[in-house]
Structure formats: structure tokens, C-alpha cells
Design an enzyme around this catalytic site. Structure first.
Site, PDB file in Angstrom:
ATOM      1  CD  GLU A 151      26.757  48.153 -36.958  1.00 19.46           C
ATOM      2  OE1 GLU A 151      25.684  48.642 -37.432  1.00 19.46           O
ATOM      3  OE2 GLU A 151      27.382  48.893 -36.067  1.00 19.46           O
ATOM      4  CE1 TYR A 190      26.291  41.603 -34.201  1.00 17.23           C
ATOM      5  CE2 TYR A 190      26.414  43.292 -35.960  1.00 17.23           C
ATOM      6  CZ  TYR A 190      26.072  42.137 -35.749  1.00 17.23           C
ATOM      7  OH  TYR A 190      25.118  41.416 -36.413  1.00 17.23           O
ATOM      8  CB  SER A 229      25.919  42.370 -39.907  1.00 15.81           C
ATOM      9  OG  SER A 229      25.303  43.646 -39.589  1.00 15.81           O
TER      10      SER A 229
HETATM   11  P1  NAP Z   1      18.918  37.488 -31.972  1.00 14.07           P
HETATM   12  O1  NAP Z   1      17.325  37.605 -32.003  1.00 14.07           O
HETATM   13  O2  NAP Z   1      19.625  38.082 -30.884  1.00 14.07           O
HETATM   14  O3  NAP Z   1      19.477  35.680 -31.725  1.00 14.07           O
HETATM   15  C1  NAP Z   1      20.660  35.515 -31.543  1.00 14.07           C
HETATM   16  C2  NAP Z   1      20.858  34.205 -31.198  1.00 14.07           C
HETATM   17  O4  NAP Z   1      22.327  33.877 -30.574  1.00 14.07           O
HETATM   18  C3  NAP Z   1      19.898  33.657 -30.039  1.00 14.07           C
HETATM   19  O5  NAP Z   1      19.378  32.358 -30.275  1.00 14.07           O
HETATM   20  C4  NAP Z   1      21.020  33.418 -28.767  1.00 14.07           C
HETATM   21  O6  NAP Z   1      20.640  32.663 -27.526  1.00 14.07           O
HETATM   22  C5  NAP Z   1      22.358  33.086 -29.561  1.00 14.07           C
HETATM   23  N1  NAP Z   1      23.453  33.274 -28.855  1.00 14.07           N
HETATM   24  C6  NAP Z   1      23.824  34.281 -28.493  1.00 14.07           C
HETATM   25  N2  NAP Z   1      24.997  33.954 -27.528  1.00 14.07           N
HETATM   26  C7  NAP Z   1      25.151  32.740 -27.536  1.00 14.07           C
HETATM   27  C8  NAP Z   1      26.015  31.869 -26.907  1.00 14.07           C
HETATM   28  N3  NAP Z   1      27.123  32.237 -26.240  1.00 14.07           N
HETATM   29  N4  NAP Z   1      26.034  30.535 -26.958  1.00 14.07           N
HETATM   30  C9  NAP Z   1      24.819  30.102 -27.712  1.00 14.07           C
HETATM   31  N5  NAP Z   1      24.026  30.875 -28.515  1.00 14.07           N
HETATM   32  C10 NAP Z   1      24.100  32.079 -28.189  1.00 14.07           C
HETATM   33  O7  NAP Z   1      19.368  37.664 -33.500  1.00 14.07           O
HETATM   34  P2  NAP Z   1      18.779  37.615 -34.813  1.00 14.07           P
HETATM   35  O8  NAP Z   1      18.240  38.926 -35.038  1.00 14.07           O
HETATM   36  O9  NAP Z   1      17.967  36.386 -34.840  1.00 14.07           O
HETATM   37  O10 NAP Z   1      19.956  37.602 -35.907  1.00 14.07           O
HETATM   38  C11 NAP Z   1      20.630  36.356 -36.249  1.00 14.07           C
HETATM   39  C12 NAP Z   1      22.080  36.460 -36.787  1.00 14.07           C
HETATM   40  O11 NAP Z   1      22.171  37.392 -37.689  1.00 14.07           O
HETATM   41  C13 NAP Z   1      22.893  37.259 -35.597  1.00 14.07           C
HETATM   42  O12 NAP Z   1      24.232  36.464 -35.794  1.00 14.07           O
HETATM   43  C14 NAP Z   1      23.026  38.608 -35.953  1.00 14.07           C
HETATM   44  O13 NAP Z   1      24.146  39.351 -35.303  1.00 14.07           O
HETATM   45  C15 NAP Z   1      23.005  38.481 -37.638  1.00 14.07           C
HETATM   46  N6  NAP Z   1      22.167  39.694 -38.112  1.00 14.07           N
HETATM   47  C16 NAP Z   1      21.130  39.994 -37.864  1.00 14.07           C
HETATM   48  C17 NAP Z   1      20.656  41.075 -38.484  1.00 14.07           C
HETATM   49  C18 NAP Z   1      18.973  41.695 -38.090  1.00 14.07           C
HETATM   50  O14 NAP Z   1      18.772  42.617 -38.522  1.00 14.07           O
HETATM   51  N7  NAP Z   1      18.358  40.853 -37.416  1.00 14.07           N
HETATM   52  C19 NAP Z   1      21.070  41.851 -39.714  1.00 14.07           C
HETATM   53  C20 NAP Z   1      22.380  41.180 -40.026  1.00 14.07           C
HETATM   54  C21 NAP Z   1      22.977  40.099 -39.195  1.00 14.07           C
HETATM   55  P3  NAP Z   1      19.829  33.324 -26.601  1.00 14.07           P
HETATM   56  O15 NAP Z   1      18.190  33.176 -26.940  1.00 14.07           O
HETATM   57  O16 NAP Z   1      20.160  32.190 -25.351  1.00 14.07           O
HETATM   58  O17 NAP Z   1      20.464  34.397 -25.934  1.00 14.07           O
HETATM   59  N1  GDD Z   2      18.352  49.917 -30.003  1.00 15.18           N
HETATM   60  C1  GDD Z   2      18.152  51.138 -30.247  1.00 15.18           C
HETATM   61  N2  GDD Z   2      17.546  51.875 -29.010  1.00 15.18           N
HETATM   62  N3  GDD Z   2      18.664  51.804 -31.285  1.00 15.18           N
HETATM   63  C2  GDD Z   2      18.343  53.330 -31.487  1.00 15.18           C
HETATM   64  C3  GDD Z   2      17.537  54.041 -30.247  1.00 15.18           C
HETATM   65  C4  GDD Z   2      17.513  53.199 -29.148  1.00 15.18           C
HETATM   66  O1  GDD Z   2      16.726  53.703 -28.171  1.00 15.18           O
HETATM   67  N4  GDD Z   2      17.493  55.429 -30.633  1.00 15.18           N
HETATM   68  C5  GDD Z   2      17.837  55.392 -32.020  1.00 15.18           C
HETATM   69  N5  GDD Z   2      18.310  54.157 -32.482  1.00 15.18           N
HETATM   70  C6  GDD Z   2      19.349  54.118 -33.566  1.00 15.18           C
HETATM   71  C7  GDD Z   2      20.777  53.258 -33.333  1.00 15.18           C
HETATM   72  O2  GDD Z   2      21.500  54.423 -32.953  1.00 15.18           O
HETATM   73  C8  GDD Z   2      20.836  52.908 -34.700  1.00 15.18           C
HETATM   74  O3  GDD Z   2      21.196  53.788 -35.321  1.00 15.18           O
HETATM   75  C9  GDD Z   2      19.441  52.541 -35.143  1.00 15.18           C
HETATM   76  O4  GDD Z   2      18.465  53.232 -34.289  1.00 15.18           O
HETATM   77  C10 GDD Z   2      19.152  50.999 -35.247  1.00 15.18           C
HETATM   78  O5  GDD Z   2      19.371  50.295 -34.171  1.00 15.18           O
HETATM   79  P1  GDD Z   2      19.344  48.971 -33.720  1.00 15.18           P
HETATM   80  O6  GDD Z   2      17.823  48.703 -34.057  1.00 15.18           O
HETATM   81  O7  GDD Z   2      19.622  48.628 -32.599  1.00 15.18           O
HETATM   82  O8  GDD Z   2      20.030  48.141 -34.909  1.00 15.18           O
HETATM   83  P2  GDD Z   2      21.056  48.033 -35.487  1.00 15.18           P
HETATM   84  O9  GDD Z   2      21.308  48.662 -36.936  1.00 15.18           O
HETATM   85  O10 GDD Z   2      22.296  48.905 -34.636  1.00 15.18           O
HETATM   86  O11 GDD Z   2      21.822  46.624 -35.682  1.00 15.18           O
HETATM   87  C11 GDD Z   2      20.996  45.692 -36.065  1.00 15.18           C
HETATM   88  O12 GDD Z   2      21.161  45.653 -37.565  1.00 15.18           O
HETATM   89  C12 GDD Z   2      22.304  44.974 -38.021  1.00 15.18           C
HETATM   90  C13 GDD Z   2      22.490  45.201 -39.467  1.00 15.18           C
HETATM   91  O13 GDD Z   2      22.669  46.259 -39.930  1.00 15.18           O
HETATM   92  C14 GDD Z   2      21.264  44.466 -35.317  1.00 15.18           C
HETATM   93  O14 GDD Z   2      20.232  43.484 -35.643  1.00 15.18           O
HETATM   94  C15 GDD Z   2      22.518  43.837 -35.745  1.00 15.18           C
HETATM   95  O15 GDD Z   2      22.648  42.224 -35.224  1.00 15.18           O
HETATM   96  C16 GDD Z   2      22.569  43.744 -37.225  1.00 15.18           C
HETATM   97  O16 GDD Z   2      23.691  42.914 -37.878  1.00 15.18           O
END
Ligand code: NAP
Ligand code: GDD
Length: 322
Positions: free
Chosen positions: A129, A151, A127
């Protein structure tokens, strides 16, 4: 027929990736928690359209034995390890479970593959992050990590484990360093979906306000469907490597809010309230990715831009609620 195993198949990326792999002719297997199998209505909703085309196996990232058994049974050709506690904010509330689930889950998957399917190609969901307090803008594969959340720390450890299994044991392991990617299947706790679902409710008269935290944070937002293509491409190369996947464009949360409300014909300043409880103890202020390597080596390009993403999410939320 190639076999793919996806952890985290019930999440946003799992849903897009499983469709992509089915379309490419893969036999798709997924690890899901036992509770999900018992409550498919609520926990498997993203997989509804492909339920009869995928094979689900009960397992938990907390249990080495359960993951080992699934790997042993499937002997996958490719493994996409997406499962994780992925909500940054929650990782501050329960840092112990986030760190233990995310680090151990990755370690268990790598070890099971090394022992039972050493030819399997492995993708780790790293990520942006991990860059945290960024050392340079834009961030690329060589930018040093400085995570700012439990995280982010867990993802740096997963990244290093994945790289070490490549270097120490010769496994085909890749790290994707993916920047934020969103879609109509995004979880409601993430800011984009929180915004677009609130816009839909306000538009339809179901809600009156939206409470948010830091509006000044900058993110490089792309479309999840595009990013899953990059994951697949990484495992189709001759050599394993690590890649940044990003659009290269950055917007503030306020700009996302403005675009979403404007698309629905509303003025955000009439509805948005700032609430301190959504601020984080330490924030990642600015993320902007340089995906030149992915573009050059994988031939990857994002297809959906910021405006297109906002419209897609708002329209879908309005349609769903109507
Ligand atoms: P998500 O919608 O939160 O999905 C997370 C998945 O992990 C869900 O299927 C969840 O299952 C499963 N999981 C969590 N804890 C578990 C456990 N203890 N045992 C088995 N399964 C578990 O995340 P996403 O947005 O699809 O992201 C996929 C991956 O990419 C994650 O690793 C995330 O950290 C990473 N990532 C995401 C982003 C982004 O912007 N979306 C960016 C960079 C990296 P349940 O449905 O049962 O909770
Ligand atoms: N969730 C949330 N809720 N975020 C808020 C809010 C609120 O009410 N108000 C402001 N924010 C700001 C957060 O402080 C952050 O700076 C930004 O919105 C994005 O927050 P999220 O959408 O929760 O995503 P993230 O950037 O923290 O994390 C996501 O992206 C990562 C990759 O950079 C997640 O998908 C992570 O799993 C992923 O790795």
C-alpha cells in the site's frame, strides 16, 4: 531457546507466524490488548490451537510504558512488529487514530528495543500500500512510494523509522514490503474473505447477495502462511535489509469473485451488486510485486498460487458454516 516477541499476535499473520516459530523451537511471546485477555473466546480465536504454547502479555500500541515493560521483561532475540490498524478503508474513516496508533506503535517498539534489547532483531510489517499510485509495474524495493491512504502514509513513516534505527543506531531492523496475503484466517472486512464467506453463505442458502465496491482494482494476492516464512527468513540473515514479498501475479477483484463463485458451482453475476459505499476516496488501482531479491537472497518462494488460495478459502468457509 530463542525468544520471539510478536505484536499483533491475535491477527491473521500473528496466528501463522506463532505456529511457524513454535515449530522451529522458539519461546513465543505476544502482546495483546487487555480486552482480548478478558474475552478470549472472541478475540483470541485464531490462537486457540497454540494457547498452551505461547505467552501473552497485556499491552497497547498506544502506550509506550506497556511496550517498554514487555520488552524489558522478555528481552527477545527477535521481534516481529505486526500490530497495526490494518484496514485501509477504515483509515479514511478515522485517519487520526490509524496514523497515531501505527506510527507511534512502531516508534515505541523501536525505542524500547534500542533501550532494553539492542541486540534484538526487528521486523516491521511494511506494505505494498506504500506504493499507492504506482510509479512502475512491477514494484520492487527501489520503486518510490506514493501512498494513497492514511494507512499507507502510516506505513511509509514506519518504514522510514525502521530504516533510520538501522542507520542511526546500528540496530538489526528489516522492512518487509508485503503484498496482499490472505487465508482462511483473514479478517471478514477484507475483500477476499468477504467474498469467500459470502459464497459459502449463498451456497448454503443463508444469504442471497454480496455487495461490493470497485471490482476493477488489481492485487497481487498470496497465501499468509508463505509470507510469514519470508518474515522469519529476513531475521536469519547476516545483514538487515528490506525485501518485497509478492507472487508477481496480479488479478482483479472481479477475477477473484469469479473464481470463488465458480469453485462453488455458482455464477457471480446472479448475486453480486455494486454498492458505492464500498468505494474509497482514493484507490490503489494496480499492485504487482517483483520479489526477485527475496527469492535470490532469502531463498524464498511462494507455494500457494491464486487458484489454490481461492479454493482453500472457499472450501474452509463452506466447511466452517456447514
Ligand atoms: P490483522 O489481522 O488486522 O491484525 C492486526 C493486529 O494488530 C491484531 O492482532 C490487532 O489486535 C493488533 N492491533 C491493532 N491495534 C492495536 C493496538 N492499538 N494495540 C495492540 N494491538 C493492536 O492484520 P494482518 O493481516 O495479520 O497483518 C499483520 C501486519 O502486516 C499489519 O501491520 C498489516 O498492516 C501488515 N500487512 C498486512 C498485509 C496483508 O495483506 N495481510 C500486507 C502488508 C502488510 P486486535 O485483535 O486486538 O484487534
Ligand atoms: N474491503 C473491501 N470491501 N474491499 C473492496 C470491496 C469491499 O466490499 N469491494 C472492492 N474492494 C477493493 C478495494 O477497493 C481494494 O482495491 C481491494 O478490493 C482490496 O481491498 P482489501 O481486501 O480491503 O485490501 P487492501 O488492498 O486495501 O489492503 C490489504 O492489503 C495491503 C497490502 O497491499 C490490507 O491487508 C492491508 O493491511 C495491506 O497492507
Amino acid at each position: 531457546m530463542k525468544k520471539a516477541l510478536i505484536t499483533g499476535i491475535t491477527g491473521q499473520d500473528g496466528a501463522y507466524l506463532s505456529r511457524l516459530l513454535i515449530d522451529k523451537g522458539y519461546e513465543v511471546h505476544g502482546v495483546v490488548r487487555r480486552v482480548a485477555l478478558e474475552d478470549p473466546e472472541h478475540r483470541l480465536w485464531r490462537l486457540r490451537p497454540v494457547m498452551d504454547k505461547i505467552n501473552l502479555h497485556s499491552g497497547s500500541l498506544e502506550s509506550y510504558a506497556s511496550l517498554f515493560d514487555v520488552v524489558e521483561k522478555i528481552k527477545p532475540d527477535e521481534c516481529y512488529h505486526l500490530g497495526a490498524q490494518s484496514f485501509v478503508s477504515y483509515s479514511f474513516e478515522d485517519e487520526f487514530s490509524t496514523i497515531s496508533t501505527n506510527i507511534n506503535g512502531t516508534h515505541y517498539m523501536l525505542s524500547a528495543i534500542k533501550n532494553r534489547a539492542p541486540k534484538c532483531k526487528f521486523y516491521f510489517a511494511g506494505s505494498s500500500e506504500m506504493f499507492g499510485q504506482v510509479r512502475e509495474i512491477p514494484q520492487k524495493e527501489t520503486t518510490p512510494f506514493h501512498p494513497r491512504s492514511p494507512y499507507g502514509i502510516s506505513k511509509v513513516a514506519g518504514f522510514e523509522l525502521t530504516r533510520n534505527y538501522r542507520e542511526a543506531y546500528g540496530l538489526f531492523t528489516c522492512n518487509g514490503i508485503l503484498f496482499n496475503h490472505e487465508s482462511p484466517m483473514r479478517g471478514y472486512e477484507f475483500v477476499t474473505r468477504k467474498i469467500t464467506s459470502a459464497v459459502a453463505k449463498i451456497k448454503l442458502g443463508i444469504a442471497k447477495e454480496l455487495r461490493l465496491g470497485n471490482l476493477d482494482a488489481k492485487r497481487d494476492w498470496g497465501f499468509a502462511g508463505d509470507y510469514c516464512e519470508a518474515m522469519h527468513l529476513m531475521l536469519q540473515q547476516d545483514k538487515p535489509d528490506d525485501y518485497v514479498v509478492a507472487t508477481g501475479e496480479t488479478y482483479t477483484v472481479k477475477e477473484f469473485v469469479d473464481a470463488a463463485f465458480r469453485h462453488a458451482g455458482l455464477n457471480w453475476e446472479d448475486y453480486v451488486k455494486i454498492d458505492e459505499k464500498f468505494y474509497r476516496p482514493s484507490e490503489v488501482h494496480e499492485l504487482k510485486g517483483d520479489a526477485s531479491k527475496a527469492k535470490k537472497i532469502l531463498g524464498w518462494q511462494p507455494k500457494v498460487n491464486f487458484e489454490g488460495l481461492v479454493k482453500m478459502m472457499v472450501d474452509e468457509d463452506i466447511k466452517r458454516l456447514s
